[in-house]
Design an enzyme around this catalytic site. Structure first.
Site, PDB file in Angstrom:
ATOM      1  N   GLY A   1     -16.433  -5.527  18.646  1.00  0.00           N
ATOM      2  CA  GLY A   1     -15.854  -5.019  17.288  1.00  0.00           C
ATOM      3  C   GLY A   1     -16.369  -4.081  16.987  1.00  0.00           C
TER       4      GLY A   1
ATOM      5  N   GLY B   1     -18.987  -2.753  13.401  1.00  0.00           N
ATOM      6  CA  GLY B   1     -19.462  -3.528  11.965  1.00  0.00           C
ATOM      7  C   GLY B   1     -20.080  -2.116  11.232  1.00  0.00           C
ATOM      8  N   GLY B   2     -21.082  -2.134  10.156  1.00  0.00           N
ATOM      9  CA  GLY B   2     -21.480  -1.430   9.057  1.00  0.00           C
ATOM     10  C   GLY B   2     -21.723  -0.016   9.933  1.00  0.00           C
TER      11      GLY B   2
ATOM     12  N   GLY C   1     -21.432   0.647  13.228  1.00  0.00           N
ATOM     13  CA  GLY C   1     -21.028   1.066  14.150  1.00  0.00           C
ATOM     14  C   GLY C   1     -20.179  -0.139  15.271  1.00  0.00           C
TER      15      GLY C   1
ATOM     16  N   ASP D   1     -29.663  -8.268   6.244  1.00  0.00           N
ATOM     17  CA  ASP D   1     -28.715  -8.662   6.533  1.00  0.00           C
ATOM     18  C   ASP D   1     -27.403 -10.073   7.554  1.00  0.00           C
ATOM     19  OD1 ASP D   1     -25.884  -8.998   5.647  1.00  0.00           O
ATOM     20  OD2 ASP D   1     -25.746  -7.293   7.265  1.00  0.00           O
TER      21      ASP D   1
HETATM   22  N1  LIG Z   1     -25.385  -8.662  21.849  1.00  0.00           N
HETATM   23  C1  LIG Z   1     -24.481  -9.162  21.588  1.00  0.00           C
HETATM   24  N2  LIG Z   1     -23.795  -9.781  22.616  1.00  0.00           N
HETATM   25  C2  LIG Z   1     -22.539  -9.756  22.262  1.00  0.00           C
HETATM   26  N3  LIG Z   1     -21.566 -10.443  21.172  1.00  0.00           N
HETATM   27  C3  LIG Z   1     -21.835  -8.768  20.363  1.00  0.00           C
HETATM   28  C4  LIG Z   1     -23.128  -8.467  20.737  1.00  0.00           C
HETATM   29  N4  LIG Z   1     -23.925  -7.752  19.555  1.00  0.00           N
HETATM   30  C5  LIG Z   1     -22.570  -7.850  18.858  1.00  0.00           C
HETATM   31  N5  LIG Z   1     -21.467  -8.398  19.333  1.00  0.00           N
HETATM   32  C6  LIG Z   1     -20.790  -8.822  18.645  1.00  0.00           C
HETATM   33  O1  LIG Z   1     -19.926  -7.658  18.425  1.00  0.00           O
HETATM   34  C7  LIG Z   1     -19.191  -7.280  17.150  1.00  0.00           C
HETATM   35  C8  LIG Z   1     -19.531  -6.279  16.120  1.00  0.00           C
HETATM   36  O2  LIG Z   1     -20.794  -6.564  16.276  1.00  0.00           O
HETATM   37  P1  LIG Z   1     -21.776  -5.667  14.658  1.00  0.00           P
HETATM   38  O3  LIG Z   1     -22.831  -6.618  14.489  1.00  0.00           O
HETATM   39  O4  LIG Z   1     -21.355  -4.454  14.829  1.00  0.00           O
HETATM   40  O5  LIG Z   1     -20.506  -6.842  13.352  1.00  0.00           O
HETATM   41  P2  LIG Z   1     -20.705  -7.750  12.326  1.00  0.00           P
HETATM   42  O6  LIG Z   1     -21.527  -8.251  12.955  1.00  0.00           O
HETATM   43  O7  LIG Z   1     -19.594  -7.673  12.714  1.00  0.00           O
HETATM   44  O8  LIG Z   1     -20.710  -6.871  11.178  1.00  0.00           O
HETATM   45  P3  LIG Z   1     -22.239  -5.970  10.338  1.00  0.00           P
HETATM   46  O9  LIG Z   1     -22.470  -4.963  10.418  1.00  0.00           O
HETATM   47  O10 LIG Z   1     -21.741  -6.159   8.920  1.00  0.00           O
HETATM   48  O11 LIG Z   1     -23.065  -7.011  10.724  1.00  0.00           O
HETATM   49  C9  LIG Z   1     -19.061  -8.595  16.697  1.00  0.00           C
HETATM   50  O12 LIG Z   1     -18.055 -10.041  16.748  1.00  0.00           O
HETATM   51  C10 LIG Z   1     -20.131  -9.426  17.160  1.00  0.00           C
HETATM   52  O13 LIG Z   1     -20.006 -10.937  17.724  1.00  0.00           O
END
Ligand SMILES: Nc1ncnc2c1ncn2[C@@H]1O[C@H](COP(=O)(O)OP(=O)(O)OP(=O)(O)O)[C@@H](O)[C@H]1O
Length: 378
Positions: free
Chosen positions: A54, A56-57, A59, A174
């Protein structure tokens, strides 16, 4: 003579500072792997779409498999998403890697490649909490009350570590359902802690002009004035607790159409009508029902407008663990989009709500002829 003494002091101080830096580096390195770029490239199929978890904000996140079969999540930070130079980011990341707790996603290491910073985390199998609460309807009904409660308590313990027990105080800024990941035992792990520090340039600030967070979870004093304190995380925790109990999203300003009542408004309206038990799963009985109602009550205490009225995290954990502890009456939450509720009578006149360990005790007392006011009438 005096000059010699001063320069000796400066030399001594420099040596001491260097020694301290080395010690810090060694200590952090013990817990933090510095990955080379080709290893991460190979682990993530060259950052292919197939490996993408996925975006997010900060990367894009990729799933990776290391040669020994270990699964990792690699977050490729967007260039320029941090407010600092690479050296500062590196120090900040080393610091974050020292933070370890069972309710935090472990930062295993990092990789600096050209102008890019990649963060390597443990891979958390079940993904984020929002999928279980609102997004994925097939998963939504799989969460039972014990799991919901364990998630609320685990998040509180993770915050406790960040606010009180770790070597540096981290205000997450956050906290939201997407930033809570669940492992295969459904234990919650807070993700993205410390990233706000990277984005705004580290160090504790009590006021910031750069607000990092998500509407719907942001405390009013932070969203409006940029005031930063641990109480902004408490506000987000309150929203999360209400979302977890009700399995409803607290929509934000931008995704809420004007006719829709948001979760805080709905919960508060029920509270003032003395009908708060409408907000919980009607099949819950006994101890679980009391726990769920208490979690709503604690959630409401956390989302109060005035940060001074919100409990701190040690008190929250205490309240969650002790079903017989008295709780204060919450004031109207921030972002209440309804009619002014001041005239409505609260469900209990004393202003303090008393809980009983279980409804069994409740019944026993009733048998003994005492009158019990159920603070949460059905
Ligand atoms: N350590 C991890 N293990 C499994 N999945 C992860 C892990 N870290 C992030 N993800 C998954 O990767 C995706 C993107 O995560 P990311 O934290 O970049 O974005 P977000 O939480 O959706 O947005 P934001 O940046 O606004 O917090 C999400 O679906 C998240 O569940």
């Amino acid at each position: 003579m005096l000059i010699l003494t001063v320069s000796a002091i400066i030399r001594f101080k420099r040596r001491k500072a260097k020694k301290h830096d080395n010690a810090f580096d060694n200590m952090a390195r013990g817990k933090c792997t510095i990955y080379d770029f080709p290893t991460l490239q190979e682990a993530t199929g060259n950052f292919s779409e197939k490996h993408k978890l996925g975006e997010g904000g900060f990367g894009t996140v990729y799933k990776g498999n290391l040669p020994h079969g270990q699964e990792i999540a690699v977050k490729k930070l967007i260039e320029g998403s941090t407010g600092q130079g690479l050296d500062q980011i590196r120090n900040e990341v080393l610091l974050l890697a020292q933070l370890q707790h069972r309710n935090l996603v472990r930062l295993q290491g990092f990789c600096l490649h050209q102008n890019e910073m990649l963060l390597v985390y443990e891979y958390i199998k079940n993904g984020s909490l929002d999928n279980f609460l609102f997004v994925d309807s097939s998963r939504r009904n799989t969460l039972n009350w014990d799991e919901q409660y364990n998630i609320i308590l685990g998040i509180a313990k993770g915050i406790m570590y960040l606010h009180e027990d770790s070597s540096v105080r981290i205000i997450h800024r956050d906290l939201k359902a997407n930033n809570i990941l669940l492992n295969d035992a459904m234990d919650p792990k807070i993700a993205d802690f410390g990233l706000a520090r990277l984005q705004i340039g580290g160090h504790t600030q009590t006021k910031t002009s750069r607000v990092v967070g998500t509407y719907g979870y942001m405390a009013p004093e932070y969203a409006i004035h940029g005031n930063v304190s641990p109480k902004i995380d408490i506000f987000s925790f309150g929203v999360l607790a209400l979302e977890i109990v009700t399995k409803r999203r607290n929509c934000s300003f931008d995704d809420c159409d004007t006719d829709t009542v948001n979760l805080l408004t709905d919960v508060w309206t029920c509270w003032t009508k003395g009908a708060i038990s409408e907000m919980i799963d009607q099949s819950l009985e006994g101890h679980s029902r009391i726990q769920a109602l208490r979690c709503i009550h604690i959630g409401l205490l956390c989302v109060q407008s005035d940060p001074d009225d919100r409990p701190d995290i040690p008190s929250i954990i205490f309240m969650l663990n002790r079903n017989d502890m008295e709780l204060q009456t919450p004031a109207q939450p921030a972002f209440f989009f309804g009619e002014d509720s001041n005239s409505a009578s609260p469900p209990c006149q004393q202003g303090i709500y008393v809980y009983n360990r279980s409804e069994v005790i409740c019944e026993e007392i009733t048998k003994n002829g005492l009158t019990i006011t159920d603070p949460y009438p059905r």
